[in-house]
Each structure stands twice: as structure tokens, then as C-alpha cells.
Enzyme design. Structure first.
Site, PDB file in Angstrom:
ATOM      1  N   GLU A   8       9.226 -16.034  74.890  1.00  0.00           N
ATOM      2  CA  GLU A   8       8.336 -15.243  75.108  1.00  0.00           C
ATOM      3  C   GLU A   8       7.587 -16.320  76.389  1.00  0.00           C
ATOM      4  OE1 GLU A   8       4.179 -14.684  73.472  1.00  0.00           O
ATOM      5  OE2 GLU A   8       4.195 -16.509  72.493  1.00  0.00           O
ATOM      6  N   LYS A  62      -2.170 -10.330  77.184  1.00  0.00           N
ATOM      7  CA  LYS A  62      -3.173 -11.130  76.461  1.00  0.00           C
ATOM      8  C   LYS A  62      -4.148 -10.293  75.174  1.00  0.00           C
ATOM      9  CE  LYS A  62      -4.667 -15.301  74.239  1.00  0.00           C
ATOM     10  NZ  LYS A  62      -3.745 -16.030  74.155  1.00  0.00           N
ATOM     11  N   ARG A  77      -4.630 -10.364  81.419  1.00  0.00           N
ATOM     12  CA  ARG A  77      -4.772  -9.706  80.629  1.00  0.00           C
ATOM     13  C   ARG A  77      -3.560  -8.555  81.397  1.00  0.00           C
ATOM     14  NH1 ARG A  77      -9.241  -8.534  78.058  1.00  0.00           N
ATOM     15  NH2 ARG A  77      -8.809  -6.166  77.444  1.00  0.00           N
ATOM     16  N   CYS A 128      -4.762  -4.890  80.687  1.00  0.00           N
ATOM     17  CA  CYS A 128      -5.525  -4.962  82.468  1.00  0.00           C
ATOM     18  C   CYS A 128      -6.945  -5.183  81.483  1.00  0.00           C
ATOM     19  CB  CYS A 128      -6.334  -2.674  82.912  1.00  0.00           C
ATOM     20  SG  CYS A 128      -4.738  -1.621  83.115  1.00  0.00           S
ATOM     21  N   LYS A 166       7.440 -18.753  70.567  1.00  0.00           N
ATOM     22  CA  LYS A 166       6.731 -19.423  72.242  1.00  0.00           C
ATOM     23  C   LYS A 166       8.134 -19.664  73.125  1.00  0.00           C
ATOM     24  CE  LYS A 166       3.384 -18.903  71.880  1.00  0.00           C
ATOM     25  NZ  LYS A 166       2.979 -18.122  70.501  1.00  0.00           N
ATOM     26  N   GLU A 214       6.806 -18.980  64.705  1.00  0.00           N
ATOM     27  CA  GLU A 214       6.251 -19.089  65.414  1.00  0.00           C
ATOM     28  C   GLU A 214       7.246 -20.262  67.297  1.00  0.00           C
ATOM     29  OE1 GLU A 214       3.738 -18.199  66.423  1.00  0.00           O
ATOM     30  OE2 GLU A 214       2.865 -19.319  68.509  1.00  0.00           O
ATOM     31  N   HIS A 239      23.548 -15.708  54.573  1.00  0.00           N
ATOM     32  CA  HIS A 239      23.719 -14.834  54.437  1.00  0.00           C
ATOM     33  C   HIS A 239      24.040 -13.871  55.441  1.00  0.00           C
ATOM     34  CE1 HIS A 239      22.605 -14.921  50.058  1.00  0.00           C
ATOM     35  NE2 HIS A 239      21.633 -15.336  50.916  1.00  0.00           N
ATOM     36  N   ASN A 280      -9.675   1.139  81.731  1.00  0.00           N
ATOM     37  CA  ASN A 280      -8.251   0.020  80.533  1.00  0.00           C
ATOM     38  C   ASN A 280      -8.370   1.001  79.274  1.00  0.00           C
ATOM     39  OD1 ASN A 280      -7.458  -2.079  79.471  1.00  0.00           O
ATOM     40  ND2 ASN A 280      -9.499  -2.497  78.489  1.00  0.00           N
ATOM     41  N   GLY A 281      -7.057   1.148  79.321  1.00  0.00           N
ATOM     42  CA  GLY A 281      -6.807   2.016  78.081  1.00  0.00           C
ATOM     43  C   GLY A 281      -5.954   3.219  78.147  1.00  0.00           C
ATOM     44  N   TRP A 338      -1.704  -3.495  83.717  1.00  0.00           N
ATOM     45  CA  TRP A 338      -0.774  -3.750  82.530  1.00  0.00           C
ATOM     46  C   TRP A 338       0.223  -2.670  82.383  1.00  0.00           C
ATOM     47  CZ3 TRP A 338       1.011  -2.043  78.184  1.00  0.00           C
ATOM     48  CH2 TRP A 338       1.902  -2.785  77.406  1.00  0.00           C
TER      49      TRP A 338
HETATM   50  O1  M6R Z   1      -5.123 -10.764  70.236  1.00  0.00           O
HETATM   51  P1  M6R Z   1      -4.646 -11.203  68.576  1.00  0.00           P
HETATM   52  O2  M6R Z   1      -4.524 -12.726  67.452  1.00  0.00           O
HETATM   53  O3  M6R Z   1      -4.308  -9.562  67.822  1.00  0.00           O
HETATM   54  O4  M6R Z   1      -2.682 -10.844  69.092  1.00  0.00           O
HETATM   55  C1  M6R Z   1      -1.805 -10.652  68.791  1.00  0.00           C
HETATM   56  C2  M6R Z   1      -0.705 -10.912  69.144  1.00  0.00           C
HETATM   57  O5  M6R Z   1      -0.657  -9.533  70.661  1.00  0.00           O
HETATM   58  C3  M6R Z   1       0.025 -12.265  69.980  1.00  0.00           C
HETATM   59  O6  M6R Z   1       0.038 -13.289  69.156  1.00  0.00           O
HETATM   60  C4  M6R Z   1       1.023 -12.349  70.543  1.00  0.00           C
HETATM   61  O7  M6R Z   1       1.714 -12.522  70.442  1.00  0.00           O
HETATM   62  C5  M6R Z   1       1.262 -13.489  71.929  1.00  0.00           C
HETATM   63  N1  M6R Z   1       2.071 -13.043  72.949  1.00  0.00           N
HETATM   64  C6  M6R Z   1       1.250 -14.917  71.133  1.00  0.00           C
HETATM   65  O8  M6R Z   1       2.334 -16.029  71.606  1.00  0.00           O
END
Ligand code: M6R
Length: 609
Positions: A489, A604, A27, A2, A486, A482, A505, A100-101, A74
Site C-alpha cells: 500500500e 484512511k 480522508r 472525504c 504495508k 500485514e 501448494h 462526505n458520503g 476521495w
Molecule cells: O478504520 P478501520 O480499522 O475500520 O479501517 C480498516 C481498513 O480500511 C484499514 O486497516 C486499511 O486497510 C489501511 N489502509 C491499512 O493500512
């Protein structure tokens, strides 16, 4: 999770709130709203959906006002809907709050307030704040906020306005970030810096248990007991251009292309190409204290966790210190063992991820040294650690982390070399070839980005697949993880990252013509092993793509398609192997029409558990 914004000044308030919300939209983006105040009314506009939906709804009727607050959501408590969108009102409709929270005790507060005669209109936890401030209001908004927050449990950054004590915005925080912008006759409160950069670079970071009272004359700061406190402004050097798309279709693509520069910026001023020395005294932990470190524990989430996995190789190989790496969300609940000779490294782009912050706090109880690796200056994790190593990536707007991953790896490579030099595992002069290899990385990254068109062409052949396997070994296993993250997501294609040797395995059972495998196979000590894994897949009619060194001719015979990358020191190959995987995911997602910068269900900065 948020974003909140508040503005008070002489300019037209609605466009400022809307433009600011666009910069906070990463956010959270399931609903949005603003409230602006004119002489005798609080005008509210809220929508389910994105800021673009809010803009559309404002076209039919734009409220006037001289100050106001805004929010992009969010959802945590209450489904995304217009009614559950912020700002939330008290019973009189004259007081509103954005938040926010999470308010953990909202159910008991709601019951108490309902018994006292307050009427609730939403399913949210936030609404209790509006009614609590209403309850305590006796003419001064800051006093009412100060009393109300004594009853709140949980985490919050809030901004409150009221018609009864007009001309001010009262903000307070525990947990999620809030920054105050000091402009020329105009003042802002925001969840982060991004919206403020177009108006001012004078920023005050609000600490936990602090209140800011903004009016047209300036900003006063109080603690939660209502005592005035003095706070100094920081001058922020990020520029407004950094949060523009600059001609790219998406922020993510722009950020992928920024990576060579981001790596250069993160290395800059921290290495000597004459002596081979690494300079990281800026982190704020003395070399004497680091010399005593016997174990490194890395905690992080998501992409930052993958950077931590790469760092394990850097630190163990170069500094010969054992490294444990943990998901922050698991570590915080474990009965872990640390001592004062341990160095806990918390990697977090935002510096606000709730699990990472909680893991840091839990670790600190056992008194190890703690180091944050963060991108956002003065973020909570950066402030609460003994030291901080900043990545110089600039603001990252795309929800999928790209350039910050490269910047984290660059910072962590430097940390590994620094520890190695402090511990005498590598002499400065002997570090020189490694430092030179690292210096050459950005140019090699540029070469890969120059091939973006051919990676796009290749990616478009895979747009309609539903499953992908990503394999890597050694230091490129985290890259496989990673790459898979990507793809899933941003394109919503199921993708699994696996260490090549583990495939036999179990996951090998999945292999068929509908499940292509992306392999990451630079020439390193596990190259031959990866070739064996490739043969195992080929024998089961699997389709194989490979990210491999451009001079590797053998691989051409072994797989179906190759994405060539320049050769490099094996230790630094993750900087290179990552880029084709980011581009591959991006082009597939863009072609599928996915919302690349704001993928569904994500935000984010994950500031809730
Ligand atoms: O701000 P941070 O690096 O702590 O965030 C960690 C994860 O939330 C962040 O890397 C998330 O997995 C992203 N969606 C990856 O693209």
C-alpha cells in the site's frame, strides 16, 4: 472518504479552513476546495490535487469572508477534476454544499431537478443536494436543508451555506461522522476531531438524523423533523500535538515509533501486577453476560482484520472459546448463523468503515452480544455496539495503519485474558506470568526501534524489486499478511502474504532470484516447520530474509539476511515481529519517493462500500 470542515467566528476564515483540511487530508486527497462568504458574494476556490495545490492557488488570490466551508475529496462519482471538486453550487451560485458520503438516488433526483429547470455543472452525486436545498429555500436555510434531506437516500455528512440566509452553516448527517466544535466565540463542524483540537476540546458528536445550525452566537441542534434537541458537549483529551509530525519526516514513521507508548497506554489501568486480574468492566458488557459466550465472531477490514486473526489465537489459546473471523465486506452479505450466546467483535480503528458498520448492523439483527474495538471515541461502530473496548493509540494520520494495529493487539490480548478469567479457564494468579510478559513487550519494541538505522540499510537494498513474498505460520501468519499489506500500500510493490505451509501448494512456482521472501520465524511451536519451508525456497535459489529471535544462531545459516528481535513469549511475538516489517516497508517506500502518508487511491477511513 472525504473530509468536510466549516468555520464561523471572528478569525480569518481561509487559513483556518486550509489548516483544517490539511488535518483531514488523510480522508481523501484527489481534489479540494473552499467557499467563503463576504457581504454579497460566495467566493469559491477549487483545485484538482492536494491541499498544497489549493494553498498555491490561494496565494494568487485569497478571498475574504467571515465564515465558510471546505472539503478534501476521495472521488466516488465523477473523476477528480476542478469542476467535480467541492463545494458544489446551486443555480444561483449563492448556495454551496460540501458532502462526505454517497447519495444513492442522485440520478433520479438529478433527472427530476433538471426537468424542473435546474442546471447541473458536474458529474457528482453531491450537486443534487445544492439544487434540492435551492428548490426548498424560502428564507430559512435550516428549513430548506431539513426538507431537502427528506428526499436523499444514502449516506451523508453535509455542511451548507447560503448568501440568502447569511451568517450560518447548516450541517446534517446520516452515516459518515460529523462533529461540532464549541470554541470561544467560534464554532466548527468537521468530519473528525483532528482539525478542532487546536481551537477547542469541547466537542458535540452529531448523531444520525440530526442537524446542527452554527452562527456567530452558538450552535442549535434539531432533529430531521425540525424539532430542537438538547445535546451535551464531551471534553476531549487528545492534544493538538498528537496531530503534528514532531520532527519526523512522515506521520507514518512517527506513528511507528509511538508504538511502545501506545501499547503501554492501552494496557494502563487495565491489569493488576499484584493479583493478575484484568479489569475491563469499562467495556459496558457485564461479566455475567460474557460468561455465557460460547462463540466469538470477529469482523473487520484491512489491518484491523489482521489484528482479528491474531486475536483468534489469543482468545482460543487463553479463553478456549471458538473464534470465527471474517472480512466485514463478505460477512455482511452472508447468510450467517448467530445466537444470543455469540459475541460479535467488530474491530475498526476509525469506527466508521462502511463494511464493518454494515456487518455489525446485520449481525445485530440476530441479537448476539456486540463489542466494538475502536480507536476513535464515540465513532459509529463504538456507539452502535453493546460495548466498546477503546485502543489508546491517539489519532493516526498516516493512511497506512501502524500504531493502531499494535494497540488493537494489546486490547485484544487483554480481552482474551479477561474472557479467560471470567470463564475460569485461567485463574487470576496463573495469569500473572502472561501479564508480566505482556508488560515487557513495550521495552522490547523499543529495542527493535533502536535498530531502525540497520533496518533502513537493509531495506534500501530492495528498493528496486517488484515482487515480494511474506511467509509466516501460526500467530505470525497474520503478521506476514500485514507486512505484505504495508509494503504494497505504501510502496506499490506487489507483495503476497502466505502461510508458510501453503507455499508448496502453488506460490512456490513464483520463486526465482527476482522474488525475495521475507519470513517471520520466531522460536515457537512451528519454528521447525518454517525452517522446512525456508529450505524449500532455498533449493529453488530464492533469496530469503528472516525476522527471528536474536539468539537464534541456526537461522543465520539458513537464510541470506536476518533482522533480529528480542525473544518473547511466542503468543506475544506479533507485537515484535510486526515492527521490522513496518520499518522495512516504510524505508523502501520513502526511498522510492512514494507519498508515504497518503498513498495513491487510498483513504484512511473507507466510508463507502
Ligand atoms: O478504520 P478501520 O480499522 O475500520 O479501517 C480498516 C481498513 O480500511 C484499514 O486497516 C486499511 O486497510 C489501511 N489502509 C491499512 O493500512
Amino acid at each position: 472518504m472525504c473530509g468536510i470542515i466549516g468555520y464561523i467566528g471572528s478569525k480569518d476564515v481561509v487559513p483556518i479552513l486550509v489548516e483544517s483540511l490539511k488535518k483531514l487530508e488523510y480522508r481523501g486527497y484527489d481534489s479540494a476546495g473552499i467557499a467563503v462568504v463576504d457581504e454579497n458574494q460566495v467566493h469559491l476556490k477549487r483545485v484538482k490535487g492536494k491541499i498544497s495545490d489549493l494553498e498555491k492557488s490561494l496565494k494568487s488570490s485569497t478571498p475574504n469572508g467571515s465564515f465558510g466551508v471546505g472539503h478534501t475529496r476521495w472521488a466516488t462519482h465523477g473523476r477528480p477534476s476542478e469542476e467535480n471538486a467541492h463545494p458544489h453550487r446551486d443555480c444561483t451560485d449563492s448556495l454551496v454544499v460540501v458532502h462526505n458520503g454517497i447519495i444513492e438516488n442522485y440520478l433520479s433526483l438529478k433527472k427530476k431537478l433538471t426537468d424542473e429547470g435546474h442546471t447541473f455543472r458536474t458529474e457528482t452525486d453531491t450537486e443534487v443536494i445544492a439544487h434540492l436545498v435551492e428548490k426548498y429555500f424560502r428564507g430559512s436555510l435550516e428549513k430548506a436543508v431539513q426538507q431537502a434531506i427528506q428526499e436523499l437516500e444514502g449516506a451523508y455528512a453535509i455542511a451548507v451555506i447560503s448568501l440568502q440566509d447569511s451568517g450560518k452553516i447548516v450541517a446534517a448527517k446520516i452515516g459518515p461522522p460529523a462533529v461540532v466544535g464549541l470554541g470561544d466565540g467560534e464554532y466548527f463542524v468537521s468530519s473528525d476531531l483532528n482539525p478542532l483540537l487546536s481551537y477547542t476540546q469541547k466537542i458535540v458528536f452529531l448523531e444520525d438524523e440530526e442537524i446542527a445550525v452554527l452562527d456567530s452566537q452558538g450552535v442549535n441542534f434539531l432533529n430531521f423533523q425540525g424539532k430542537p434537541i438538547k445535546k451535551n458537549a464531551d471534553h476531549i483529551t487528545w492534544s493538538p500535538l498528537m496531530v503534528e509530525k514532531s520532527g519526523f519526516k512522515h506521520f507514518m514513521l512517527k506513528e511507528i515509533f509511538e508504538q511502545p507508548q501506545v501499547v503501554r497506554d492501552t494496557l494502563k489501568g487495565r491489569i493488576s501486577l499484584d493479583s493478575g486480574k484484568v479489569f475491563l468492566e469499562e467495556i459496558g458488557i457485564t461479566p455475567q453476560a460474557l460468561e455465557k459466550v460460547k462463540k466469538v465472531v470477529i469482523v473487520a477490514c484491512g489491518t484491523s482484520y489482521h489484528a482479528g486473526l491474531v486475536a483468534k489465537y489469543f482468545i482460543e489459546t487463553l479463553a478456549r472459546i471458538p473464534v470465527e473471523i471474517e472480512f466485514a465486506s463478505e460477512y455482511r452479505y452472508r447468510d450467517f448463523i448467530l445466537d444470543k450466546n455469540a459475541l460479535v467483535v467488530v474491530i475498526s480503528q476509525s469506527g466508521e468503515t462502511a463494511d464493518s458498520l454494515a456487518a455489525l448492523r446485520a449481525a445485530k439483527r440476530q441479537k448476539p452480544l456486540s463489542l466494538a474495538v475502536c480507536n476513535v471515541v464515540k465513532s459509529s461502530i463504538a456507539r452502535e455496539s453493546d460495548g466498546v473496548l477503546y485502543t489508546h493509540a491517539g489519532p493516526e494520520i498516516g493512511v497506512a495503519a501502524t500504531k493502531t494495529f499494535s494497540a488493537q493487539m494489546a486490547a485484544l490480548a487483554l480481552l482474551a485474558l479477561y474472557l479467560a478469567q471470567i470463564k475460569g479457564k485461567i485463574q487470576e494468579q496463573a495469569s500473572l506470568p502472561l501479564i508480566e510478559d505482556l508488560q515487557r513487550i513495550p521495552h522490547k519494541m523499543e529495542k527493535i526501534l533502536n535498530q531502525a538505522a540497520s533496518i533502513e540499510e537493509l531495506a534500501l537494498e530492495f528498493v528496486s524489486f517488484s515482487h515480494f513474498l511474506y511467509l509466516g505460520r501460526g500467530i505470525n501468519f497474520p503478521v506476514a499478511l500485514e507486512g505484505a499489506l504495508k509494503l504494497k500500500e505504501i510502496s506499490y510493490i506487489h507483495a503476497e502474504g502466505y502461510p508458510g505451509g501453503e507455499m508448496k501448494h502453488g506460490p512456490i512456482a513464483l520463486i526465482d532470484e527476482k522474488m525475495p521472501t521475507m519470513t517471520v520465524i520466531p522460536k515457537d511451536n512451528v519454528y521447525e516447520k518454517m525452517l522446512s519451508n525456508i529450505s524449500e525456497i532455498k533449493s529453488r535459489v530464492g533469496y530469503i530474509l528472516a525476522v527471528a529471535f536474536e539468539e537464534d544462531e541456526e537461522i543465520l545459516e539458513r537464510v541470506d539476511r536476518v533482522i533480529p528481535i528480542p525473544s518473547a513469549n511466542p503468543l506475544f511475538t506479533p507485537f515484535l515481529t510486526t515492527l521490522p516489517l513496518q520499518l522495512f516497508a516504510y524505508y523502501i517506500a520513502a526511498k522510492r519517493g512514494a507519498d508515504v502518508d497518503q498513498p495513491r487511491n487510498l483513504a484512511k477511513s473507507v466510508t463507502v462500500e
